[in-house]
Design a protein around this motif. Structure first.
Motif, PDB file in Angstrom:
ATOM      1  N   LYS A 142       0.826  -1.217   0.000  1.00 16.90           N
ATOM      2  CA  LYS A 142       0.000   0.000   0.000  1.00 16.90           C
ATOM      3  C   LYS A 142       0.860   1.267   0.000  1.00 16.90           C
ATOM      4  O   LYS A 142       0.536   2.245  -0.674  1.00 16.90           O
ATOM      5  CB  LYS A 142      -0.930  -0.007   1.217  1.00 16.90           C
ATOM      6  N   SER A 143       1.978   1.236   0.732  1.00 20.16           N
ATOM      7  CA  SER A 143       2.842   2.416   0.820  1.00 20.16           C
ATOM      8  C   SER A 143       3.722   2.599  -0.422  1.00 20.16           C
ATOM      9  O   SER A 143       4.387   3.629  -0.562  1.00 20.16           O
ATOM     10  CB  SER A 143       3.734   2.322   2.062  1.00 20.16           C
ATOM     11  N   GLY A 144       3.762   1.590  -1.298  1.00 19.70           N
ATOM     12  CA  GLY A 144       4.571   1.686  -2.505  1.00 19.70           C
ATOM     13  C   GLY A 144       6.037   1.358  -2.280  1.00 19.70           C
ATOM     14  O   GLY A 144       6.884   1.687  -3.116  1.00 19.70           O
ATOM     15  N   ASN A 145       6.348   0.700  -1.154  1.00 18.47           N
ATOM     16  CA  ASN A 145       7.736   0.376  -0.831  1.00 18.47           C
ATOM     17  C   ASN A 145       8.058  -1.103  -0.976  1.00 18.47           C
ATOM     18  O   ASN A 145       9.141  -1.539  -0.608  1.00 18.47           O
ATOM     19  CB  ASN A 145       8.058   0.838   0.590  1.00 18.47           C
ATOM     20  N   SER A 146       7.126  -1.879  -1.490  1.00 20.84           N
ATOM     21  CA  SER A 146       7.347  -3.303  -1.732  1.00 20.84           C
ATOM     22  C   SER A 146       7.662  -3.504  -3.205  1.00 20.84           C
ATOM     23  O   SER A 146       7.007  -2.926  -4.078  1.00 20.84           O
ATOM     24  CB  SER A 146       6.091  -4.101  -1.358  1.00 20.84           C
ATOM     25  N   TYR A 147       8.672  -4.340  -3.451  1.00 23.91           N
ATOM     26  CA  TYR A 147       9.110  -4.613  -4.813  1.00 23.91           C
ATOM     27  C   TYR A 147       9.194  -6.110  -5.039  1.00 23.91           C
ATOM     28  O   TYR A 147       9.416  -6.874  -4.095  1.00 23.91           O
ATOM     29  CB  TYR A 147      10.488  -3.986  -5.071  1.00 23.91           C
ATOM     30  N   ILE A 193      13.033   1.784   0.885  1.00 22.94           N
ATOM     31  CA  ILE A 193      12.611   3.163   1.115  1.00 22.94           C
ATOM     32  C   ILE A 193      13.866   4.010   1.270  1.00 22.94           C
ATOM     33  O   ILE A 193      14.925   3.488   1.637  1.00 22.94           O
ATOM     34  CB  ILE A 193      11.694   3.262   2.362  1.00 22.94           C
ATOM     35  N   HIS A 194      13.771   5.299   0.995  1.00 24.44           N
ATOM     36  CA  HIS A 194      14.928   6.175   1.190  1.00 24.44           C
ATOM     37  C   HIS A 194      14.488   7.532   1.699  1.00 24.44           C
ATOM     38  O   HIS A 194      13.339   7.944   1.517  1.00 24.44           O
ATOM     39  CB  HIS A 194      15.751   6.317  -0.095  1.00 24.44           C
ATOM     40  N   GLY A 195      15.404   8.206   2.374  1.00 25.01           N
ATOM     41  CA  GLY A 195      15.147   9.529   2.922  1.00 25.01           C
ATOM     42  C   GLY A 195      16.065   9.810   4.091  1.00 25.01           C
ATOM     43  O   GLY A 195      17.056   9.113   4.310  1.00 25.01           O
ATOM     44  N   LYS A 196      15.740  10.803   4.876  1.00 26.83           N
ATOM     45  CA  LYS A 196      16.535  11.189   6.044  1.00 26.83           C
ATOM     46  C   LYS A 196      15.895  10.588   7.291  1.00 26.83           C
ATOM     47  O   LYS A 196      14.688  10.750   7.523  1.00 26.83           O
ATOM     48  CB  LYS A 196      16.597  12.719   6.154  1.00 26.83           C
ATOM     49  N   ASP A 197      16.672   9.862   8.069  1.00 22.39           N
ATOM     50  CA  ASP A 197      16.193   9.262   9.329  1.00 22.39           C
ATOM     51  C   ASP A 197      14.898   8.487   9.146  1.00 22.39           C
ATOM     52  O   ASP A 197      13.951   8.628   9.907  1.00 22.39           O
ATOM     53  CB  ASP A 197      16.015  10.340  10.400  1.00 22.39           C
TER      54      ASP A 197
END
Length: 165
Positions: free
Chosen positions: A50-55, A71-75
């Motif tokens: 649902k979050s779009g982070n599964s591949y 997933i990617h980003g800061k902290d």
């Protein structure tokens, strides 16, 4: 092989892959990382999709043969805020790979998935159980450095943290 975002239509196949992965890990000296808790739970996989982070990784015939969370980003990962017996290589934004697994039908699925993620985002963090020697060897082969120990929320067992810049 190809990588694409998972859909709900992939859910049952993803869960089959995790059944295979738990069995593989147990047979290769790592029965405790996912086995006792039947990890990962269905609700988490639904949330990942649902979050779009599964591949998923598909073979040349389009069959799903691997899966992972990215997933990617800061902290972005609260379990990575505190690291023991070491330190992270950089505090810049990073990508995280979790729950990587394959059905074992082809060689190199894990390598293909991690290299695909590296092509998307070059600063990555990943962790694995002390008993998961197969994953530790793969990460070292792909240029990851062991950076310390972290603890995950789902159990109290320490995990070896790896990072690649």
């Amino acid at each position: 092989m190809k990588i694409r975002k998972s859909t709900e239509q992939d859910f049952e196949r993803i869960m089959e892959i995790y059944v295979f992965a738990r069995k593989f890990m147990a047979e290769h000296g790592n029965p405790n990382q996912w086995g006792p808790r039947n990890w990962p739970p269905a609700s988490l996989i639904h949330n990942d999709i649902k979050s779009g982070n599964s591949y998923v990784c598909t073979n040349d015939n389009g069959k799903v043969i691997g899966t992972f969370f990215f997933i990617h980003g800061k902290d972005i990962d609260p379990t990575y805020k505190t690291i023991y017996d070491g330190s992270w290589l950089s505090d810049s934004p990073y990508g995280v790979i979790h729950r990587i697994a394959s059905d074992g039908s082809e060689k190199g699925i894990g390598t293909f998935c991690i290299n695909w993620v590296l092509s998307q985002y070059s600063h990555l963090r990943i962790d694995t159980h002390n008993d998961n020697v197969v994953m530790q060897n793969l990460l070292k082969k792909l240029g990851f450095s062991k950076t310390g120990i972290i603890h995950v929320e789902e159990d109290d067992a320490p995990r070896i943290a790896f990072e690649r810049l």
